[in-house]
Design an enzyme around this catalytic site. Sequence first.
Site, PDB file in Angstrom:
ATOM      1  CG  ASP A  44      -2.245   0.687   0.835  1.00  0.00           C
ATOM      2  OD1 ASP A  44      -3.173   0.315   0.660  1.00  0.00           O
ATOM      3  OD2 ASP A  44      -2.097   2.146   1.025  1.00  0.00           O
ATOM      4  CG  ASP A  65       3.548   5.284  -6.829  1.00  0.00           C
ATOM      5  OD1 ASP A  65       2.675   4.833  -7.601  1.00  0.00           O
ATOM      6  OD2 ASP A  65       3.942   6.229  -7.363  1.00  0.00           O
ATOM      7  CB  VAL A  66       0.354   0.178  -8.182  1.00  0.00           C
ATOM      8  CG1 VAL A  66       0.342  -0.583  -6.860  1.00  0.00           C
ATOM      9  CG2 VAL A  66      -0.786   1.324  -8.365  1.00  0.00           C
ATOM     10  CE1 TYR A  74     -12.775   2.761  -9.352  1.00  0.00           C
ATOM     11  CE2 TYR A  74     -15.014   2.455 -10.262  1.00  0.00           C
ATOM     12  CZ  TYR A  74     -13.905   2.015  -9.607  1.00  0.00           C
ATOM     13  OH  TYR A  74     -13.906   1.025  -8.731  1.00  0.00           O
ATOM     14  CE  LYS A  76     -11.474  -0.344 -10.645  1.00  0.00           C
ATOM     15  NZ  LYS A  76     -10.379  -1.113  -9.936  1.00  0.00           N
TER      16      LYS A  76
END
Length: 244
Positions: free
Chosen positions: A36, A59-60, A152, A156
């Site tokens: 996270d 940090d993805v 978003y 997705k």
Amino acid sequence: MLLQNKTSVVTGGARGIGLATAQELAAHGSNIVLADLDAAALGRAAETLQTNVVKVVCDVTSPGDVDALVAAAVDSFGSLDVMVNNAGFTRDATMRKMTESDFDDVVSVHLKGAWLGTRAAADVMRRLGTAGSIINVSSISGKVGMPGQTNYSAAKAGIVGLTKAAAKELGFAGIRVNAIQPGIIRTDMVESLRPEILDQKLSEIPLARFGEPGEVASVVLFLASGMSSYMTGTVLEITGGRHA
């Protein structure tokens, strides 16, 4: 103990669906690498896991961070068997009011983050000869589109395409890639919505209730385990029948 002696990485694991997923995988014997961006919340979350756990601030959207995350799984436990790309957040607004940075940031965390996580996990699994499972967290918003969520919903939906393409690329190595699409799940983000919005959304759900994070986590467990050994490239909706 469906995941005994396995190692699972969960991004966005400090709260909500990510934490519930980590708890469920741990309950079935998996070692957990919990990732996270919020270090304090990560520490609190790790204390709830009754298993071997490694915490990684990640940090993805950073390739270096994601590579270090999967390396931590191998360094700590000797394997990487399950990768859950769950990290995400929302910045809702109509297109007229949404800033370009709000669009870019949401797409980057959700879609680029899932791509980096899928790529890094697959590289490790192929190198180790692991018949692993990668689970990408999409949303029902990626299927139907939601007003105020062009960023978003686009991200997705992109995760679905990523999942299906990656499944075709990685099947030869025994690596399965699947996605889930949760609906309205009772998390802090949902609880913060105005009562009239919650009532309207509730009226659209045939099961007449919101989902719980644990109900999403149990589907992730299914996809992570051998119970779904002949499933790849699939998208499972967890919506109580909403938008079926």
